[in-house]
Scaffold this motif. Structure first.
Motif, PDB file in Angstrom:
ATOM      1  N   ASP A  28       6.061  10.715  17.065  1.00  0.00           N
ATOM      2  CA  ASP A  28       5.985  10.919  15.743  1.00  0.00           C
ATOM      3  C   ASP A  28       7.385  11.870  15.381  1.00  0.00           C
ATOM      4  OD1 ASP A  28       5.541  12.673  13.251  1.00  0.00           O
ATOM      5  OD2 ASP A  28       3.626  13.329  13.959  1.00  0.00           O
ATOM      6  N   PRO A  29       8.250  11.384  14.538  1.00  0.00           N
ATOM      7  CA  PRO A  29       9.585  11.858  14.014  1.00  0.00           C
ATOM      8  C   PRO A  29       9.300  13.072  13.317  1.00  0.00           C
ATOM      9  CG  PRO A  29       8.884  10.173  12.393  1.00  0.00           C
ATOM     10  CD  PRO A  29       7.706  10.054  13.672  1.00  0.00           C
ATOM     11  N   ASN A  30       8.076  13.432  12.987  1.00  0.00           N
ATOM     12  CA  ASN A  30       7.967  14.776  12.550  1.00  0.00           C
ATOM     13  C   ASN A  30       7.707  15.934  13.559  1.00  0.00           C
ATOM     14  OD1 ASN A  30       8.485  14.605   9.801  1.00  0.00           O
ATOM     15  ND2 ASN A  30       6.304  13.522   9.590  1.00  0.00           N
ATOM     16  N   THR A  68       5.206   4.615   3.090  1.00  0.00           N
ATOM     17  CA  THR A  68       4.864   5.872   3.533  1.00  0.00           C
ATOM     18  C   THR A  68       6.003   6.706   3.601  1.00  0.00           C
ATOM     19  OG1 THR A  68       3.590   7.066   5.332  1.00  0.00           O
ATOM     20  CG2 THR A  68       4.924   5.415   6.034  1.00  0.00           C
ATOM     21  N   LYS A 125       0.920  -1.307   0.064  1.00  0.00           N
ATOM     22  CA  LYS A 125       0.079  -0.104  -0.072  1.00  0.00           C
ATOM     23  C   LYS A 125       1.007   1.455   0.001  1.00  0.00           C
ATOM     24  CE  LYS A 125      -1.966   3.450   2.327  1.00  0.00           C
ATOM     25  NZ  LYS A 125      -1.479   4.479   3.324  1.00  0.00           N
ATOM     26  N   ALA A 151      -1.676   8.234  16.523  1.00  0.00           N
ATOM     27  CA  ALA A 151      -0.369   8.062  15.865  1.00  0.00           C
ATOM     28  C   ALA A 151      -0.842   7.869  14.338  1.00  0.00           C
ATOM     29  CB  ALA A 151       0.547   6.951  16.205  1.00  0.00           C
ATOM     30  N   VAL A 201       7.506   2.685  12.240  1.00  0.00           N
ATOM     31  CA  VAL A 201       6.608   3.178  13.255  1.00  0.00           C
ATOM     32  C   VAL A 201       7.692   3.550  14.266  1.00  0.00           C
ATOM     33  CG1 VAL A 201       5.343   2.766  15.032  1.00  0.00           C
ATOM     34  CG2 VAL A 201       4.843   1.490  12.898  1.00  0.00           C
ATOM     35  N   TYR A 202       7.733   4.730  14.715  1.00  0.00           N
ATOM     36  CA  TYR A 202       8.772   5.386  15.561  1.00  0.00           C
ATOM     37  C   TYR A 202       8.116   5.358  16.998  1.00  0.00           C
ATOM     38  CZ  TYR A 202      11.781   6.854  11.801  1.00  0.00           C
ATOM     39  OH  TYR A 202      12.717   6.794  10.918  1.00  0.00           O
ATOM     40  N   GLY A 237       0.772   5.389   0.414  1.00  0.00           N
ATOM     41  CA  GLY A 237       0.071   6.602   0.789  1.00  0.00           C
ATOM     42  C   GLY A 237       0.149   7.737   0.021  1.00  0.00           C
ATOM     43  N   VAL A 243       0.048   7.106  11.658  1.00  0.00           N
ATOM     44  CA  VAL A 243       0.886   6.146  10.669  1.00  0.00           C
ATOM     45  C   VAL A 243       0.087   4.917  10.230  1.00  0.00           C
ATOM     46  CG1 VAL A 243       2.316   5.131  12.578  1.00  0.00           C
ATOM     47  CG2 VAL A 243       2.972   5.213  10.269  1.00  0.00           C
TER      48      VAL A 243
HETATM   49  P1  ADP Z   1       0.414   8.145   4.202  1.00  0.00           P
HETATM   50  O1  ADP Z   1       0.037   9.209   3.569  1.00  0.00           O
HETATM   51  O2  ADP Z   1       1.534   7.280   3.752  1.00  0.00           O
HETATM   52  O3  ADP Z   1      -0.838   7.212   4.566  1.00  0.00           O
HETATM   53  P2  ADP Z   1       0.280   9.529   6.951  1.00  0.00           P
HETATM   54  O4  ADP Z   1       0.221  11.082   6.894  1.00  0.00           O
HETATM   55  O5  ADP Z   1      -1.217   9.070   7.045  1.00  0.00           O
HETATM   56  O6  ADP Z   1       0.949   8.945   5.547  1.00  0.00           O
HETATM   57  O7  ADP Z   1       1.129   8.796   8.039  1.00  0.00           O
HETATM   58  C1  ADP Z   1       2.417   8.876   8.214  1.00  0.00           C
HETATM   59  C2  ADP Z   1       2.675  10.026   9.237  1.00  0.00           C
HETATM   60  O8  ADP Z   1       2.368   9.518  10.490  1.00  0.00           O
HETATM   61  C3  ADP Z   1       4.081  10.428   9.229  1.00  0.00           C
HETATM   62  O9  ADP Z   1       4.740  11.475   8.521  1.00  0.00           O
HETATM   63  C4  ADP Z   1       4.420  11.044  10.695  1.00  0.00           C
HETATM   64  O10 ADP Z   1       4.366  12.383  10.884  1.00  0.00           O
HETATM   65  C5  ADP Z   1       2.984  10.463  11.385  1.00  0.00           C
HETATM   66  N1  ADP Z   1       3.123   9.757  12.740  1.00  0.00           N
HETATM   67  C6  ADP Z   1       2.660  10.125  13.785  1.00  0.00           C
HETATM   68  N2  ADP Z   1       3.039   9.306  14.915  1.00  0.00           N
HETATM   69  C7  ADP Z   1       4.023   8.454  14.369  1.00  0.00           C
HETATM   70  C8  ADP Z   1       4.781   7.240  14.657  1.00  0.00           C
HETATM   71  N3  ADP Z   1       4.642   6.978  16.012  1.00  0.00           N
HETATM   72  N4  ADP Z   1       5.597   6.793  13.916  1.00  0.00           N
HETATM   73  C9  ADP Z   1       5.882   7.006  12.498  1.00  0.00           C
HETATM   74  N5  ADP Z   1       4.979   8.146  11.966  1.00  0.00           N
HETATM   75  C10 ADP Z   1       4.170   8.596  12.895  1.00  0.00           C
END
Ligand code: ADP
Ligand code: ASP
Ligand code: MG
Length: 409
Positions: A182-184, A173, A7, A208, A178-179, A9, A210
């Motif tokens: 949120d790494p951002n 993604t 998949k 979260a 998974v961190y 995103g 992700v």
């Molecule tokens: P996609 O469009 O690929 O579905 P999403 O934006 O839905 O991606 O999900 C990815 C985002 O999730 C990352 O850019 C990150 O900012 C956020 N995120 C929040 N918590 C976490 C976490 N624990 N680990 C990884 N990413 C996380």
């Protein structure tokens, strides 16, 4: 037949350059001998653009027509990507939700998958090397288009992997897995190699994004190994999998946050049997999920009832509560949008005490006031003022030394 579900995103399919990276991942899986079901999201920003359009055209967009509208984002992605694959000589076809068919209930905007016709899909896979499936969409029993809620392509992918008994489901993604948080938001966040289904469920339901929560529910129920990884690198990613004893050695595995919170208080509610049912019954009937609830100590037969709801449900909740407040003779109805929720998560909490104390002390040291608390055996959540969100996440991350490998944790 060895089947892999991959998949991608919104940011992974944002433009032609990104789609070429997606193509490389699919071609690698084909070279490894798999038949590939490639589930795509809408291009980044597209679902939001369509939702804004709906709100511009209508003050209360009809939910089923809104689903027809927002499902188009995924249709564009699958058509364009299939063209790329066919130009490269692969036997590929696009498959929309109603063509799978992916049957859902008729709860437009957040429909639940009821069943998938795996025989039909397997037949299509016999005739093709790649099926490019539209994520996020299904159809109800009246053949109307439905969508699965924001982030729903994750759920489409895991459900397809379960139905087709795929070897695993890879979720590509814009981050490497998974961190610990949120790494951002927190530069010290550390990528996890493995995470238990239950931990991931809590992380997803605590904000979260992700993985969509329902995708993790599916993965757990049907035992689908889910590998979260980046479209833009070859890093190994994070495996979401069954819990094993070594996972319990780690006290805390992550910190999640949720900005989609609004706090509502009914002031001076009569403290008598039936009042909670009078308040929360009508909210539940309207499909509004109430999260944390606090009832203060009663003074002179009256008490304050405070709880949280999702911000998108606030207006409807207030509308309902106006009349409830009159009926039960509450003194006042107030709300607050400046709140958020931070959560500390870990299956190891079952066997380790002191996690709550560490969390509360860390927040107190930064003068962050905790407004509400809720706990489960693997999670502690606090509602705080939204302006402290980033500080709280970083503080809790430091307090549990999550930047360090578990052996040192
Ligand atoms: P996609 O469009 O690929 O579905 P999403 O934006 O839905 O991606 O999900 C990815 C985002 O999730 C990352 O850019 C990150 O900012 C956020 N995120 C929040 N918590 C976490 C976490 N624990 N680990 C990884 N990413 C996380
Ligand atoms: N396009 C949908 C959304 O933005 C579904 C998804 O991306 O998973 O929520
Ligand atoms: Mg997503």
């Amino acid at each position: 037949m060895r089947i892999l579900v991959q998949k991608f995103g919104g940011t992974s399919v944002a433009d032609l350059t990104c789609m070429r990276q997606v193509q490389a991942k699919v071609e690698k899986a084909l070279a490894d001998g798999y038949k590939v079901v490639c589930v795509l999201s809408a291009m980044a920003g597209e679902t939001n653009r369509l939702l804004t359009l709906a709100r511009e055209w209508s003050s209360r967009p009809d939910p089923s027509e809104q689903d027809v509208l927002i499902a188009t984002g995924e249709q564009v992605s699958v058509a364009l990507f299939t063209m790329l694959l066919r130009d490269a000589g692969w036997k590929a076809r696009s498959v929309l939700g109603f063509q799978m068919p992916m049957h859902t209930d008729n709860d437009y905007g957040k429909a639940r998958i009821m069943n998938i016709d795996s025989d039909r899909l397997k037949q299509m896979l016999d005739e093709h090397e790649v099926l490019v499936a539209a994520g996020f969409q299904g159809c109800d029993e009246c053949q109307r288009i439905t969508t699965l809620g924001r982030g729903g392509s994750d759920t489409s992918a895991v459900a397809l992997a379960a139905a087709l008994e795929a070897e695993r489901c890879e979720i590509y993604t814009d981050v490497e897995g998974v961190y610990t948080t949120d790494p951002n938001l927190c530069s010290r966040a550390r990528k996890l190699d493995r995470v238990a289904y239950d931990e991931m469920l809590e992380m997803a339901s605590m904000g979260a994004k992700v993985l969509q929560i329902r995708s993790v529910e599916f993965a757990k129920k049907y035992n689908v190994p889910v590998l979260v990884r980046s479209t833009f690198s070859d890093a190994s990613g994070t495996l979401v999998t069954k819990e094993d004893p070594s996972m319990e050695e780690v006290k805390v595995s992550g910190i999640a946050y949720d900005k989609d919170q609004a706090r509502v208080t009914l002031r001076e509610v009569p403290d008598r049997p039936g009042v909670a049912a009078a308040i929360f019954g009508p909210l539940a009937d309207a499909g509004i999920l109430v999260d944390m609830i606090i009832q203060n100590v009663s003074e002179q037969g009256r008490t304050d009832m405070t709880f949280t709801v999702s911000r998108s449900d606030l207006d409807r909740a207030l509308e309902i509560l106006e009349s409830v407040a009159k009926e039960i003779e509450a003194k006042d109805l107030i709300h607050d949008l400046g709140v958020c929720k931070v959560s500390v998560i870990g299956v190891g909490m079952r066997n380790h005490s002191g996690v709550a104390g560490t969390a509360f002390r860390a927040l107190t040291a930064e003068n962050i006031n905790i407004m509400m608390i809720s706990t489960s055996e693997i999670k502690i959540s606090c509602v705080i003022e939204e302006k402290y969100l980033e500080l709280a996440v970083r503080t809790l991350h430091d307090a549990f030394e999550l930047d360090k490998q578990p052996a040192e944790n």
